[in-house]
Design a protein around this motif. Structure first.
Motif, PDB file in Angstrom:
ATOM      1  N   LYS A 148       1.314  -1.440  -0.151  1.00  0.00           N
ATOM      2  CA  LYS A 148      -0.130   0.457  -0.325  1.00  0.00           C
ATOM      3  C   LYS A 148       1.526   1.176  -0.349  1.00  0.00           C
ATOM      4  CE  LYS A 148      -2.028   1.264   3.636  1.00  0.00           C
ATOM      5  NZ  LYS A 148      -3.072   0.867   4.950  1.00  0.00           N
ATOM      6  N   GLU A 149       1.730   1.302   0.629  1.00  0.00           N
ATOM      7  CA  GLU A 149       2.612   2.801   1.238  1.00  0.00           C
ATOM      8  C   GLU A 149       3.420   3.125  -0.250  1.00  0.00           C
ATOM      9  OE1 GLU A 149       2.924   0.271   2.588  1.00  0.00           O
ATOM     10  OE2 GLU A 149       1.764   0.992   4.511  1.00  0.00           O
ATOM     11  N   SER A 150       3.518   1.666  -1.452  1.00  0.00           N
ATOM     12  CA  SER A 150       4.532   1.992  -2.431  1.00  0.00           C
ATOM     13  C   SER A 150       3.616   2.663  -4.094  1.00  0.00           C
ATOM     14  CB  SER A 150       5.414   0.717  -2.911  1.00  0.00           C
ATOM     15  OG  SER A 150       6.317   0.556  -1.945  1.00  0.00           O
ATOM     16  N   PHE A 151       2.342   1.713  -3.693  1.00  0.00           N
ATOM     17  CA  PHE A 151       1.463   1.270  -4.837  1.00  0.00           C
ATOM     18  C   PHE A 151       0.069   2.316  -4.064  1.00  0.00           C
ATOM     19  CE2 PHE A 151       4.289  -1.571  -5.675  1.00  0.00           C
ATOM     20  CZ  PHE A 151       4.756  -1.459  -6.412  1.00  0.00           C
ATOM     21  N   PRO A 152       0.040   3.397  -3.678  1.00  0.00           N
ATOM     22  CA  PRO A 152      -0.855   3.631  -2.582  1.00  0.00           C
ATOM     23  C   PRO A 152      -2.482   3.626  -4.448  1.00  0.00           C
ATOM     24  CG  PRO A 152       0.069   5.659  -2.941  1.00  0.00           C
ATOM     25  CD  PRO A 152       0.838   4.076  -3.165  1.00  0.00           C
ATOM     26  N   ASN A 208      -9.232  -1.853  -3.746  1.00  0.00           N
ATOM     27  CA  ASN A 208     -10.104  -1.902  -2.110  1.00  0.00           C
ATOM     28  C   ASN A 208     -11.821  -1.716  -2.512  1.00  0.00           C
ATOM     29  OD1 ASN A 208      -7.406  -3.295  -1.146  1.00  0.00           O
ATOM     30  ND2 ASN A 208      -7.712  -2.564   0.629  1.00  0.00           N
ATOM     31  N   MET A 209     -11.304   0.098  -3.193  1.00  0.00           N
ATOM     32  CA  MET A 209     -12.616   1.312  -3.200  1.00  0.00           C
ATOM     33  C   MET A 209     -13.096   0.077  -4.219  1.00  0.00           C
ATOM     34  SD  MET A 209     -14.019   2.543  -6.026  1.00  0.00           S
ATOM     35  CE  MET A 209     -13.293   3.389  -7.229  1.00  0.00           C
ATOM     36  N   ILE A 210     -13.135  -0.577  -5.253  1.00  0.00           N
ATOM     37  CA  ILE A 210     -13.732  -2.173  -5.893  1.00  0.00           C
ATOM     38  C   ILE A 210     -14.467  -2.620  -5.907  1.00  0.00           C
ATOM     39  CG2 ILE A 210     -13.474  -2.642  -8.336  1.00  0.00           C
ATOM     40  CD1 ILE A 210     -11.944  -0.789  -9.467  1.00  0.00           C
ATOM     41  N   ARG A 211     -13.259  -3.602  -4.478  1.00  0.00           N
ATOM     42  CA  ARG A 211     -14.333  -5.008  -3.401  1.00  0.00           C
ATOM     43  C   ARG A 211     -15.468  -4.077  -2.673  1.00  0.00           C
ATOM     44  NH1 ARG A 211      -7.977  -7.381  -1.614  1.00  0.00           N
ATOM     45  NH2 ARG A 211      -8.222  -8.498  -3.395  1.00  0.00           N
ATOM     46  N   ARG A 212     -15.143  -2.846  -2.265  1.00  0.00           N
ATOM     47  CA  ARG A 212     -16.439  -2.703  -1.287  1.00  0.00           C
ATOM     48  C   ARG A 212     -17.421  -2.253  -2.055  1.00  0.00           C
ATOM     49  NH1 ARG A 212     -12.024   0.793   0.765  1.00  0.00           N
ATOM     50  NH2 ARG A 212     -12.934   2.765  -0.496  1.00  0.00           N
ATOM     51  N   ARG A 251      -7.261  -3.517 -15.743  1.00  0.00           N
ATOM     52  CA  ARG A 251      -7.870  -4.738 -16.319  1.00  0.00           C
ATOM     53  C   ARG A 251      -8.154  -6.055 -16.029  1.00  0.00           C
ATOM     54  NH1 ARG A 251      -6.814  -7.715 -21.042  1.00  0.00           N
ATOM     55  NH2 ARG A 251      -4.443  -7.339 -21.313  1.00  0.00           N
ATOM     56  N   VAL A 252      -6.745  -6.799 -15.754  1.00  0.00           N
ATOM     57  CA  VAL A 252      -7.317  -8.335 -15.363  1.00  0.00           C
ATOM     58  C   VAL A 252      -6.910  -8.575 -13.643  1.00  0.00           C
ATOM     59  CG1 VAL A 252      -5.928 -10.795 -15.576  1.00  0.00           C
ATOM     60  CG2 VAL A 252      -5.495  -8.725 -17.121  1.00  0.00           C
ATOM     61  N   VAL A 253      -6.155  -7.937 -13.432  1.00  0.00           N
ATOM     62  CA  VAL A 253      -7.182  -8.111 -11.948  1.00  0.00           C
ATOM     63  C   VAL A 253      -9.355  -7.954 -11.365  1.00  0.00           C
ATOM     64  CG1 VAL A 253      -6.822  -7.092  -9.646  1.00  0.00           C
ATOM     65  CG2 VAL A 253      -5.069  -7.467 -11.240  1.00  0.00           C
ATOM     66  N   MET A 254      -9.682  -7.103 -12.661  1.00  0.00           N
ATOM     67  CA  MET A 254     -10.740  -6.830 -11.819  1.00  0.00           C
ATOM     68  C   MET A 254     -11.450  -8.079 -12.587  1.00  0.00           C
ATOM     69  SD  MET A 254     -10.027  -3.982  -9.971  1.00  0.00           S
ATOM     70  CE  MET A 254      -8.995  -2.971  -9.731  1.00  0.00           C
ATOM     71  N   TRP A 255     -10.770  -8.083 -13.124  1.00  0.00           N
ATOM     72  CA  TRP A 255     -12.013  -9.310 -13.966  1.00  0.00           C
ATOM     73  C   TRP A 255     -11.599 -10.525 -13.529  1.00  0.00           C
ATOM     74  CZ3 TRP A 255      -9.523 -13.993 -17.063  1.00  0.00           C
ATOM     75  CH2 TRP A 255     -10.228 -14.611 -17.550  1.00  0.00           C
ATOM     76  N   LYS A 256     -10.505 -10.744 -12.715  1.00  0.00           N
ATOM     77  CA  LYS A 256     -10.392 -12.298 -11.600  1.00  0.00           C
ATOM     78  C   LYS A 256     -11.071 -11.640 -10.760  1.00  0.00           C
ATOM     79  CE  LYS A 256      -6.360 -14.093 -13.910  1.00  0.00           C
ATOM     80  NZ  LYS A 256      -4.758 -14.054 -13.684  1.00  0.00           N
ATOM     81  N   MET A 257     -11.281 -10.952 -10.268  1.00  0.00           N
ATOM     82  CA  MET A 257     -11.901 -10.483  -9.303  1.00  0.00           C
ATOM     83  C   MET A 257     -13.371 -10.757  -9.150  1.00  0.00           C
ATOM     84  SD  MET A 257      -9.981  -6.978  -7.979  1.00  0.00           S
ATOM     85  CE  MET A 257     -12.035  -6.229  -6.986  1.00  0.00           C
ATOM     86  N   GLY A 258     -14.433 -10.705 -10.615  1.00  0.00           N
ATOM     87  CA  GLY A 258     -15.070 -11.080 -11.135  1.00  0.00           C
ATOM     88  C   GLY A 258     -16.148  -9.566 -11.773  1.00  0.00           C
ATOM     89  N   ILE A 259     -15.351  -8.678 -12.244  1.00  0.00           N
ATOM     90  CA  ILE A 259     -16.027  -8.132 -13.365  1.00  0.00           C
ATOM     91  C   ILE A 259     -16.123  -8.396 -14.227  1.00  0.00           C
ATOM     92  CG2 ILE A 259     -16.252  -5.781 -13.678  1.00  0.00           C
ATOM     93  CD1 ILE A 259     -14.467  -4.196 -11.083  1.00  0.00           C
ATOM     94  N   ARG A 260     -17.613  -8.983 -14.847  1.00  0.00           N
ATOM     95  CA  ARG A 260     -16.806  -9.651 -16.361  1.00  0.00           C
ATOM     96  C   ARG A 260     -16.049  -8.233 -17.474  1.00  0.00           C
ATOM     97  NH1 ARG A 260     -22.002 -12.910 -19.499  1.00  0.00           N
ATOM     98  NH2 ARG A 260     -22.842 -10.778 -19.293  1.00  0.00           N
ATOM     99  N   ASN A 261     -17.597  -7.330 -17.516  1.00  0.00           N
ATOM    100  CA  ASN A 261     -17.169  -7.185 -18.804  1.00  0.00           C
ATOM    101  C   ASN A 261     -15.966  -6.188 -18.072  1.00  0.00           C
ATOM    102  OD1 ASN A 261     -19.190  -6.794 -20.395  1.00  0.00           O
ATOM    103  ND2 ASN A 261     -20.382  -6.103 -19.370  1.00  0.00           N
ATOM    104  N   SER A 262     -14.748  -6.092 -18.097  1.00  0.00           N
ATOM    105  CA  SER A 262     -13.300  -6.029 -17.758  1.00  0.00           C
ATOM    106  C   SER A 262     -12.365  -5.196 -18.962  1.00  0.00           C
ATOM    107  CB  SER A 262     -13.053  -6.325 -16.491  1.00  0.00           C
ATOM    108  OG  SER A 262     -11.936  -5.610 -15.794  1.00  0.00           O
TER     109      SER A 262
END
Length: 589
Positions: free
Chosen positions: A403-407, A414-418, A491-502
């Motif tokens: 988090k400290e390196s790539f805030p 984390n916002m998208i996860r919430r 794009r890939v991380v959000m798709w793997k989190m479950g967003i189909r249209n990423s």
């Protein structure tokens, strides 16, 4: 111990701590019953910006020299699309001239002397000296120590020829592509040649007709003309400068200044600075209508403690809370600071979605938009092309827990996860610029085994974009393969989190190869229009009448069948799976 002493002590303490670490707590001293009473206040990043639109001052790495001028450019659109340069085959390839063979006329302090980012300060460090020509000379005066500027050294080779070296991204020895600098002491009508000598990419859109951008303050003041394309004898080529096993490439062009004693700017793409964003957000916060449905908050602070903003855009409900039934749409931009075209697309999107049209109101009624308009403010401020102040590409670090390196990417993830815990997310899109291909296009992700028809449903939104914007958006340039090297991208991380249209939306730095815009550059109006068309495609995609959706699906199925037939004839391969793989394998980034 009087209040003034306390204030001076607090200021001194803050100035020391400010150089070493960011504050995580704030202590406020209240005067009560004859004594000072300390109390804790919540950190400022829990608040939105003030209704008056007051925004924080810009912070630079402490060793960066910064001039006091604030650079401003007028908005202007040429009457006709500007044509690409047509090579003649006679373009020269000037050799790299070592400094001893010319006169150094500009040399910025080396900001990469320290191996890593240490701390920041408001306004940066003001210069004590600069290597420039004398006013009585006909030598051009160069400057780039302003927001988003990039220029390291200039050598005068002959009376009207200059060799330019760009600064690498801070705390790296690479990523030279973005340039933005100022020139004064000009002479009109004289044939100047500029050659930038330390590009690192072997290919460039400059060999496809792209021209540099020129801005004249005289033209802006007298004729209300802004950025325009310039240059002849344009050539991008491998030069004779080899260093530490690296091969370098040059960009050379000739031109004439339009006025004597003018102040001019050159840029790789239309600049859009952190200050431009702050001004835009301040105007929203002051608008009595827009501020009711666009809430501007602080997502986090960057490494240099610049604010990363997040916007929540939706029609307010009677209860004042976001309705749970609304799906979310997530947009982000400017993770790569030199890709300024992504900010112009974002501006077009925000202009549309914050407008008073019936379609804009319908979109706000239907969705909750979460928008991060500038993910990498530090890189934008210092004139980086690709990296943040850790010397890393943020768009390869969405999986990182540092988090400290790539805030900004950590807090965005984390916002998208919430958001996903509260509501469905229909679509995620990260806006970018592309340095090697023309047109506008998208990268998506495979449907995998979960999809009813693998790889087709994820293609519907990009296909709708191409239909709404046929002279700029190219569906054949889209790609949906997930490469291993791209697994850390948003794009890939959000798709793997479950967003189909990423998606990643890519806009060229150059122009179009499509329709009546073939062979012309994109201007800021063209880029902003992509933001409008994104909203149009979203309306089509979510129309209760699904006829457009299924027509696009049917068209995609026909594409696969046609490709299957072609592959069967040419490769003796009629497997649907093999056909799909062949489609996916082409031209991925």
């Amino acid at each position: 111990f009087v209040a003034e002493d306390l204030e001076q002590c607090a200021f001194f303490t803050d100035s020391i701590c400010d150089q070493l670490f960011p504050r995580t707590k704030q202590i406020v001293l209240s005067y009560d019953s004859g004594r000072w009473v300390p109390r804790l206040r919540e950190p400022r990043n829990l608040y939105g910006i003030s209704p008056a639109g007051h925004l924080s001052l810009i912070r630079w790495p402490h060793q960066c020299e910064v001039i006091r001028d604030r650079i401003e450019h007028i908005d202007w659109i040429p009457r006709e699309p500007e044509p690409l340069y047509q090579p003649t085959g006679l373009e020269l390839e000037p050799l790299y001239q070592y400094p001893r063979e010319g006169t150094v006329v500009y040399l910025a302090d080396e900001a990469n002397e320290e191996s890593c980012f240490m701390y920041s300060r408001v306004g940066g460090s003001y210069p004590s000296k600069q290597v420039i020509a004398q006013d009585w000379d006909n030598t051009l005066n160069f400057e780039a120590r302003f927001e988003s500027g990039n220029l390291q050294k200039v050598v005068k080779v002959s009376e009207f020829e200059y060799q330019l070296t760009l600064r690498t991204d801070l705390y790296t020895n690479r990523h030279t592509q973005w340039y933005y600098f100022r020139v004064t002491n000009t002479q009109a009508g004289m044939p100047y040649r500029f050659t930038i000598v330390n590009f690192t990419k072997p290919t460039s859109l400059y060999n496809h007709g792209m021209r540099p951008l020129l801005y004249s303050e005289v033209d802006a003041k007298i004729h209300r003309v802004g950025w325009q394309r310039t240059g002849d004898e344009i050539k991008y080529y491998k030069n004779n400068l080899g260093q530490d096993g690296h091969q370098y490439f040059s960009l050379t062009w000739t031109f004439q200044f339009p006025h004597d004693r003018d102040t001019c700017y050159f840029a790789h793409c239309y600049p859009y600075t952190y200050s431009n964003l702050q001004d835009y957000l301040a105007a929203i916060s002051r608008d009595p209508v827009k501020s009711t449905f666009c809430k501007i908050r602080i997502l986090c602070h960057s490494l240099a403690r610049n604010i990363v903003y997040v916007l929540t855009i939706t029609s307010p409900s009677e209860s004042g809370k976001e309705a749970k039934h609304k799906a979310a749409v997530i947009l982000t931009a400017r993770v790569h600071p030199g890709e300024t075209n992504s900010s112009w697309i974002m501006k077009g999107f925000l202009d549309y979605i914050l407008g008073n049209s019936g379609d804009a109101r319908l979109l706000r009624d239907t969705f909750v938009f979460k928008v991060v308009p500038m993910l990498n403010p530090d890189g934008v401020i210092v004139g980086n092309y690709r990296c943040s102040l850790v010397g890393q590409d943020l768009n390869r670090n969405y999986k990182s827990d540092l988090k400290e390196s790539f805030p900004s990417v950590w807090y965005t993830r984390n916002m998208i996860r919430r958001v996903m815990e509260e509501r469905d997310i229909l679509l995620y899109c990260d806006l970018h610029g592309h340095s090697r291909k023309e047109n506008v296009f998208m990268y998506g992700c495979d449907g995998g085994e979960q999809a009813e028809m693998p790889c087709l449903h994820q293609r519907i939104f990009p296909l709708m974009m191409s239909k709404n914007c046929p002279d700029k958006f190219s569906f054949p340039d889209c790609n949906f393969k997930v490469q291993k090297s791209k697994e850390g991208t948003g794009r890939v991380v959000m798709w793997k989190m479950g967003i189909r249209n990423s998606y990643t939306l890519e806009a060229t730095f150059c122009g179009s190869k499509l329709g009546n815009r073939e062979g012309t550059h994109f201007n800021t109006e063209d880029l902003e229009s992509i933001g409008y068309h994104f909203c149009d495609a979203l309306l089509d995609y979510c129309d209760p009448d699904k006829s457009k959706y299924y027509l696009c699906l049917k068209e995609l199925e026909e594409m696969v069948k046609q490709q299957a037939k072609t592959n069967s004839e040419n490769l003796n391969c009629d497997s649907d799976a093999s056909v799909t793989d062949a489609i996916l394998d082409k031209d991925s980034r």
